[in-house]
Write a protein that holds these residues in place. Sequence first.
Motif, short mmCIF file in Angstrom:
data_model
loop_
_atom_site.label_atom_id
_atom_site.label_comp_id
_atom_site.label_asym_id
_atom_site.label_seq_id
_atom_site.Cartn_x
_atom_site.Cartn_y
_atom_site.Cartn_z
N THR A 91 -11.98 32.35 -11.02
CA THR A 91 -11.95 31.59 -9.77
C THR A 91 -13.33 31.58 -9.13
OG1 THR A 91 -9.67 32.33 -9.45
CG2 THR A 91 -10.79 31.41 -7.54
N ASP A 150 2.93 26.81 1.85
CA ASP A 150 1.72 27.00 1.05
C ASP A 150 1.93 28.13 0.06
OD1 ASP A 150 0.40 25.00 2.42
OD2 ASP A 150 -0.42 26.39 3.92
N PRO A 151 1.40 27.99 -1.14
CA PRO A 151 1.58 29.06 -2.14
C PRO A 151 0.85 30.33 -1.74
CG PRO A 151 0.02 27.43 -2.93
CD PRO A 151 0.61 26.87 -1.67
N ASP A 152 1.42 31.46 -2.15
CA ASP A 152 0.75 32.75 -1.95
C ASP A 152 -0.35 32.90 -2.98
OD1 ASP A 152 2.40 33.66 0.18
OD2 ASP A 152 3.97 34.14 -1.27
N ILE A 153 -1.37 33.66 -2.64
CA ILE A 153 -2.49 33.89 -3.54
C ILE A 153 -2.44 35.33 -4.05
CG2 ILE A 153 -4.99 33.93 -3.80
CD1 ILE A 153 -3.80 31.14 -3.36
N ILE A 192 0.19 40.22 -3.60
CA ILE A 192 0.14 39.04 -2.74
C ILE A 192 -0.27 39.43 -1.32
CG2 ILE A 192 1.57 37.23 -1.68
CD1 ILE A 192 3.16 37.11 -4.25
N GLU A 233 -2.10 31.26 -7.94
CA GLU A 233 -1.19 30.78 -6.91
C GLU A 233 0.24 31.09 -7.30
OE1 GLU A 233 -1.78 26.66 -6.11
OE2 GLU A 233 -3.70 26.97 -5.09
N ASP A 234 1.00 31.66 -6.38
CA ASP A 234 2.42 31.94 -6.57
C ASP A 234 3.17 31.06 -5.59
OD1 ASP A 234 4.95 32.87 -6.94
OD2 ASP A 234 4.57 34.93 -6.28
N ASP A 235 3.76 29.94 -6.11
CA ASP A 235 4.40 28.98 -5.21
C ASP A 235 5.84 29.33 -4.87
OD1 ASP A 235 5.76 28.40 -7.52
OD2 ASP A 235 4.83 26.44 -7.83
N HIS A 247 -8.01 34.50 -9.13
CA HIS A 247 -6.88 34.41 -8.22
C HIS A 247 -5.85 33.43 -8.80
CE1 HIS A 247 -9.86 35.47 -4.72
NE2 HIS A 247 -9.69 36.46 -5.57
N LYS A 254 -4.55 38.04 -5.94
CA LYS A 254 -5.91 38.36 -6.34
C LYS A 254 -5.86 39.36 -7.50
CE LYS A 254 -7.86 37.52 -1.75
NZ LYS A 254 -8.67 38.06 -0.62
#
Length: 731
Positions: free
Chosen positions: A441, A397-400, A667, A386-388, A384, A402
């Motif tokens: 992850t 909060d950053p998007d995750i 996302i 993180e897309d901040d 995974h 997968k």
Amino acid sequence: MKENNSQLDRIDDRQTTDLAGTATDPVFEIRDARVFFDMDRGESRVLNDVSIDIERNEILGVVGESGSGKSMFASALLNAIVDPGRLSGEIHYNLPSGESINMAEATPEQLKRYRWKEISMVFQGAMSSFNPVQTIRAHFEETLRAHQYEVQSGMEHARQLLSDLHLDPDRVLDSYPHELSGGMSQRALIALSLILEPNVLVMDEPTAALDLLMQRSILSLISDLQETYDLTIVFITHDLPLVAGLADRLAVLYGFEFVEVGPAEQVIRDPAHPYTRALLNAVPNLDTPLEEMTTIEGASPDPVEKPSGCKYHPRCSFATEQCRSEVPQFVAADENHNAACFHIDDVREKMELAYDKGEVGEQAVIPGEQSTDPVVTLEDLAIHFEDDGGLLNLFNDPDIVKAVDGVNLNVYENDVVALVGESGCGKTTLGKASIGVQRPTDGSVKYRGTDIWDVRDGNSDEISYDEIRTALQIIHQDPGESLNPNRSVMNTLSVPLKQTQPELSYKDRRARILGMLEYVGLTPPEDYAERYPHQLSGGEKQRVALIRALFMNPGLILADEAVSALDVSLRVEMMDLMLELQNRFNTSYLFISHNLSNARYLASNVGGRIGVMYLGEIVEIGPAEEIIKNPQHPYTKILQWSTTSIDPEEDHDEEPPIRTIDIPDPIDPPSGCPFHTRCPVAREVCTEEVPEIDENSNHGIACFRADESHEYWESEPLEGTEPDSEVFADD
């Protein structure tokens, strides 16, 4: 300015058989067009006195290998040859009004008037065509203002064009280029090229960087656009089957000259030139028995030192002394079908087409030679990111994302596993994790039973991390990016040998490198050993990269789109070489590809497997020929449908059997089955439950349709689905 020359005058009393094709209502009349560059070793002629007419409102497919002159032909139509290149000859563009202009002699003011407004162009890479700091809307508005168009009405037309290309105008216009996927940005570029309502659209490899499903979808859209806007389209490609179902006529370029021109179906069904037949026989595809696919021996001609006579004679098995000394003129092979060859009858009689030699279904499945010992094992692998959102999203909060989500896979000794799927499905991320360069992850990656990251973190001393990294190698899509431009081939290949066999003397090391260069066809090896990457072709660079990886004595090589950048005529040759070297070095391949035909060729030849990925998951996996002959997952069936067929009788223009072209945002993935938003046979239960794949099955499928007793069959079909779609008729 109306020219005084009549159409008949411009033909200069030539016989029509001397031309690559004549038209009744030509939008372009091209005579003796030549593009050349002055070089130290002589004149480099990259378009050699070509003559052809292009019919108004037709789609002309121009096909040939890299370096054959395709892009130069496209640029010549707009007189857009980059300095210090020069253009000569006649390229008459005829407007519907009767006005005509020779583009080869047009002034800068005339070119400004005709380019984009009358003749527009779509380039191969959309990202290199857009300004990264401007929104798509700004590109449209800037183009309209530059040509004195009314912006408001022009933008209404832009919205219509984007809608015609299955895009959301509001989302696309307000986006920056990097915020669009490859397929979306390419469609936006097509819309931009049509904003001034040109008569002619020149498309230079417009789908080369796209997945096959997106390619096939865009081809269908191009066909619709051509009818809607009465366009003449010149479609440039190296992939003959890709354009076969789109084009009205095909024109085949070889050695900077046209060698065959005719109606697309005739050229595919019964080509008259040996080069065209060789191209068809060299293309990896799903229609041809594996053993019938062959390579084209030799190399394309040098633009400075071209062979005398027929340019193809050094590679042609039909060549005679006449071919070596005389230049063949165009002669009629059939009605409206011409070829420049002295031996058309012999070629047609003796050079069979591979796709006519049997059905794929008649082939025996090739047994693999894999052991039961896995080299690499993936267990519940999840990766995974993180897309901040950058500076505009500092307080959220950053998007995750997968990228990979719960994958289990074994790659055995002497194995080939080919992973296929669209861009963004997680193939490359999974591949990088498999060779230990991407930390998971969750889950584990094991090399011969030992967790790679336990070793990396010092929690295991069963094997050294250096030994693992040596055993797990990679070949990139673009070998030019991975080869040091300041190192010769000899120096590049010396590095792995010094690491794995430090006891070798300089003389022995050099002898081994020269021997491998000769083995892979880089001859004379002494010459290639002293060359630098910029002095090598794409196929030659890939061979050097393959040797470098194998000199590390790896257990597994990640081949990430390792043949997708090569001409279709070179792909079989490169994959044959990979399989030969696999047998010699006892290695395994994890082969990443968006092309089902390439995956089939490499995996089927050794009894390997094909795994189909979608949104981070493997949705189907099994023996390669089983996946090709008997695909079970709806997504696999659609990938198979999108793989362009050589068969001229197949309906290439049919609509994609998929509900939406674009892949969902990773996302915010869909609930239930990740494919249900695009699946043409999805039902209500697909939105609620996640299908599991049977990892112990020889042929695993993550789809409820694989279970005849599942409640799926009693569930209501979703709106917009096609339960009776022909693609799924065998279910």
